[in-house]
Write an enzyme that holds these catalytic residues in place. Structure first.
Site, PDB file in Angstrom:
ATOM      1  N   CYS A 189      -0.999  -0.888  -5.677  1.00  0.00           N
ATOM      2  CA  CYS A 189      -1.961   0.173  -5.329  1.00  0.00           C
ATOM      3  C   CYS A 189      -1.872   1.379  -6.264  1.00  0.00           C
ATOM      4  O   CYS A 189      -2.787   2.208  -6.294  1.00  0.00           O
ATOM      5  CB  CYS A 189      -1.762   0.623  -3.894  1.00  0.00           C
ATOM      6  SG  CYS A 189      -1.923  -0.711  -2.703  1.00  0.00           S
TER       7      CYS A 189
ATOM      8  N   HIS B  18      -4.231   7.817  -2.577  1.00  0.00           N
ATOM      9  CA  HIS B  18      -4.502   6.405  -2.321  1.00  0.00           C
ATOM     10  C   HIS B  18      -4.943   6.226  -0.873  1.00  0.00           C
ATOM     11  O   HIS B  18      -4.287   6.690   0.055  1.00  0.00           O
ATOM     12  CB  HIS B  18      -3.246   5.587  -2.602  1.00  0.00           C
ATOM     13  CG  HIS B  18      -3.355   4.174  -2.153  1.00  0.00           C
ATOM     14  ND1 HIS B  18      -4.459   3.395  -2.439  1.00  0.00           N
ATOM     15  CD2 HIS B  18      -2.524   3.394  -1.402  1.00  0.00           C
ATOM     16  CE1 HIS B  18      -4.299   2.198  -1.905  1.00  0.00           C
ATOM     17  NE2 HIS B  18      -3.141   2.171  -1.273  1.00  0.00           N
TER      18      HIS B  18
ATOM     19  N   ASN C 289      -8.248  -0.202   2.706  1.00  0.00           N
ATOM     20  CA  ASN C 289      -7.325  -0.088   1.577  1.00  0.00           C
ATOM     21  C   ASN C 289      -7.770  -1.056   0.480  1.00  0.00           C
ATOM     22  O   ASN C 289      -7.691  -2.270   0.655  1.00  0.00           O
ATOM     23  CB  ASN C 289      -5.901  -0.419   2.042  1.00  0.00           C
ATOM     24  CG  ASN C 289      -4.876  -0.276   0.927  1.00  0.00           C
ATOM     25  OD1 ASN C 289      -5.220  -0.185  -0.249  1.00  0.00           O
ATOM     26  ND2 ASN C 289      -3.607  -0.279   1.315  1.00  0.00           N
TER      27      ASN C 289
HETATM   28  N1  COA Z   1      -4.387  -4.447  16.696  1.00  0.00           N
HETATM   29  C1  COA Z   1      -3.768  -4.230  17.860  1.00  0.00           C
HETATM   30  N2  COA Z   1      -2.426  -4.170  17.979  1.00  0.00           N
HETATM   31  C2  COA Z   1      -1.701  -4.330  16.844  1.00  0.00           C
HETATM   32  C3  COA Z   1      -2.291  -4.585  15.603  1.00  0.00           C
HETATM   33  C4  COA Z   1      -3.692  -4.639  15.555  1.00  0.00           C
HETATM   34  N3  COA Z   1      -4.361  -4.857  14.403  1.00  0.00           N
HETATM   35  N4  COA Z   1      -1.323  -4.699  14.674  1.00  0.00           N
HETATM   36  C5  COA Z   1      -0.155  -4.521  15.303  1.00  0.00           C
HETATM   37  N5  COA Z   1      -0.373  -4.314  16.634  1.00  0.00           N
HETATM   38  C6  COA Z   1       0.588  -4.088  17.692  1.00  0.00           C
HETATM   39  C7  COA Z   1       1.972  -4.573  17.315  1.00  0.00           C
HETATM   40  O1  COA Z   1       2.113  -5.952  17.609  1.00  0.00           O
HETATM   41  C8  COA Z   1       2.839  -3.707  18.186  1.00  0.00           C
HETATM   42  O2  COA Z   1       2.835  -4.231  19.500  1.00  0.00           O
HETATM   43  P1  COA Z   1       4.156  -4.171  20.406  1.00  0.00           P
HETATM   44  O3  COA Z   1       4.435  -2.716  20.610  1.00  0.00           O
HETATM   45  O4  COA Z   1       3.724  -4.885  21.650  1.00  0.00           O
HETATM   46  O5  COA Z   1       5.218  -4.886  19.642  1.00  0.00           O
HETATM   47  C9  COA Z   1       2.094  -2.375  18.238  1.00  0.00           C
HETATM   48  O6  COA Z   1       0.739  -2.683  17.876  1.00  0.00           O
HETATM   49  C10 COA Z   1       2.644  -1.339  17.284  1.00  0.00           C
HETATM   50  O7  COA Z   1       2.794  -1.946  16.024  1.00  0.00           O
HETATM   51  P2  COA Z   1       3.378  -1.165  14.804  1.00  0.00           P
HETATM   52  O8  COA Z   1       3.416  -2.052  13.601  1.00  0.00           O
HETATM   53  O9  COA Z   1       4.643  -0.482  15.215  1.00  0.00           O
HETATM   54  O10 COA Z   1       2.248  -0.063  14.619  1.00  0.00           O
HETATM   55  P3  COA Z   1       2.251   1.194  13.694  1.00  0.00           P
HETATM   56  O11 COA Z   1       1.986   2.388  14.504  1.00  0.00           O
HETATM   57  O12 COA Z   1       3.411   1.213  12.742  1.00  0.00           O
HETATM   58  O13 COA Z   1       0.949   0.954  12.816  1.00  0.00           O
HETATM   59  C11 COA Z   1       0.290   0.214  10.661  1.00  0.00           C
HETATM   60  C12 COA Z   1       0.882  -0.181  11.973  1.00  0.00           C
HETATM   61  C13 COA Z   1       0.221  -1.018   9.776  1.00  0.00           C
HETATM   62  C14 COA Z   1      -1.098   0.761  10.885  1.00  0.00           C
HETATM   63  C15 COA Z   1       1.148   1.315  10.006  1.00  0.00           C
HETATM   64  O14 COA Z   1       2.509   0.929  10.018  1.00  0.00           O
HETATM   65  C16 COA Z   1       0.749   1.575   8.606  1.00  0.00           C
HETATM   66  O15 COA Z   1      -0.342   2.008   8.346  1.00  0.00           O
HETATM   67  N6  COA Z   1       1.657   1.365   7.640  1.00  0.00           N
HETATM   68  C17 COA Z   1       1.345   1.560   6.243  1.00  0.00           C
HETATM   69  C18 COA Z   1       0.517   0.398   5.794  1.00  0.00           C
HETATM   70  C19 COA Z   1      -0.016   0.623   4.430  1.00  0.00           C
HETATM   71  O16 COA Z   1      -0.589   1.640   4.185  1.00  0.00           O
HETATM   72  N7  COA Z   1       0.178  -0.333   3.536  1.00  0.00           N
HETATM   73  C20 COA Z   1      -0.299  -0.329   2.236  1.00  0.00           C
HETATM   74  C21 COA Z   1       0.366   0.729   1.431  1.00  0.00           C
HETATM   75  S1  COA Z   1      -0.148   0.623  -0.218  1.00  0.00           S
END
Ligand code: COA
Length: 352
Positions: free
Chosen positions: A122, A260, A290
């Site tokens: 990215c 980004h 993204n």
């Molecule tokens: N829809 C609904 N629920 C979802 C889901 C979705 N698309 N994806 C995950 N969940 C659930 C998980 O299973 C988890 O459930 P649980 O509590 O029963 O185990 C819960 O939601 C929380 O998941 P978690 O991964 O802890 O959520 P989060 O608050 O960390 O958000 C992201 C997840 C991916 C949005 C966040 O971590 C993020 O944005 N990270 C950076 C990603 C990124 O930018 N990557 C590229 C960088 S270049």
């Protein structure tokens, strides 16, 4: 190992002479995804800020997106492909493992100019700007830097942890020498100690594709979202501070912050730590998702088309991605010669 980011040069006498973008026409909303995935619009919007993303046509690949954006950038610069000395394509979703995507893009544009890929995930467009600026500063007349990605091709559509995040698109910039301009300073960094934080585990030379890879889908993108989130905020903040300080500026001098576009919460957290008010932050992640190496040039073109960039404005660009990699630079905005002729379109409009 040093944990500070390295400075990589002063501002260079380089101007962004043209800017282009391309987004596929097909829009996939959160509700569309919820038809086949255990997710919903409210979860996606509150966790990421994403409302919709674009998906490229079945018969298109990354090079097609790149070519469309490049043509727009060349027209914006009032140039033809014959004016271009070298083409850099920043992508982490190449058409093929071999050859690089840039030679294919060059051929489609009708040139035998030098062409090579930059893979910094990215952060790729920032790395591409850094390399392209150096080439211009050391004698080249015009460099085409493209960020192009077809992320939807490498995510498992059944994996809700990643399928909701990514979209396809491309952005391109023409760099030319200009003693009155300044692109930089730059800050680039990388920490490859734990590539598994955000990767495709198989499909490369460590684990070539075989039946077990295909059944476990380990050739698809996976990540540890929470870890990525924390590193993204810390690295983009530190890298941004580095270029602002080395330019002898303060945050008050930043007219527009273009980070980004991975997650609106990441952008807000970086903006908060830097002290950049929300109204000076440009957001496209809500409409684009993204788009990895395409996200910064797409957002820059979107900001221009929205009338958010005035001549002389100082723009802070910063990015973070798999690797880990990160990069930042300052860009002094100047109007390209064809700007007055540009129709007032929104960058979200695509033609494929
Ligand atoms: N829809 C609904 N629920 C979802 C889901 C979705 N698309 N994806 C995950 N969940 C659930 C998980 O299973 C988890 O459930 P649980 O509590 O029963 O185990 C819960 O939601 C929380 O998941 P978690 O991964 O802890 O959520 P989060 O608050 O960390 O958000 C992201 C997840 C991916 C949005 C966040 O971590 C993020 O944005 N990270 C950076 C990603 C990124 O930018 N990557 C590229 C960088 S270049």
């Amino acid at each position: 190992m040093s944990t500070t980011t390295a400075s990589t040069g002063r501002a260079m006498p380089v101007r962004l002479a043209g800017l282009g973008s391309h987004l596929p026409k097909k829009v996939v909303t959160n509700d569309d995804l919820a038809k086949t995935l255990d997710t919903n619009d409210e979860w996606i919007r509150t966790r990421t800020g994403i409302r919709e993303r674009r998906v490229l046509p079945a018969d298109w690949a990354t090079s097609d997106l790149a070519v469309a954006a490049a043509r727009e950038a060349l027209a914006d610069a009032n140039m033809t492909i014959d004016d271009i000395d070298t083409i850099l394509v920043a992508t982490t979703t190449p058409d093929h493992t071999i050859p690089g995507t840039a030679p294919i893009v060059a051929a489609k544009l009708g040139t035998e100019a030098g062409a090579f890929d930059v893979n910094a995930a990215c952060s790729g467009f920032l790395y591409g700007l850094r390399v392209g600026s150096s080439m211009v500063a050391t004698g080249d007349e015009a460099i085409l830097v493209i960020g192009a990605e077809a992320l939807t091709r490498i995510v498992d559509p059944g994996d809700r942890s990643v399928a909701i995040l990514f979209g396809d698109g491309a952005g391109a910039a023409v760099l030319v020498p200009d003693e009155t301009a300044g692109l930089g300073p730059f800050d680039l960094g990388a920490d490859g100690r734990d590539p598994s934080m955000l990767w495709t585990e198989a499909g490369g030379t460590r684990t070539p594709v075989d039946e077990s890879v295909l059944s476990a889908k380990t050739n698809m993108l996976t990540m540890r979202g929470g870890d990525v989130y924390r590193h993204a905020v810390a690295r983009m903040t530190a890298s941004s501070k580095s270029v602002i300080e080395r330019a002898g500026l303060s945050v008050d001098d930043i007219d527009l912050f273009i980070g980004h576009q991975a997650n609106i919460r990441i952008l807000e957290a970086v903006g908060h730590r830097l002290g950049v008010p929300g109204e000076r932050t440009h957001i496209t992640v809500d409409r684009h998702g993204n788009t990895s190496a395409a996200s910064v040039p797409l957002a820059l073109a979107d900001a221009r088309d929205a009338g958010r960039l005035q001549p002389g404005d100082t723009v802070l660009l910063t990015a973070f991605g798999a690797g880990l990699t990160w990069g930042s630079c300052l860009l002094r905005w100047q109007v390209s010669e064809s700007a007055a002729d540009r129709p007032a379109t929104n960058a979200s409009g695509g033609s494929a």
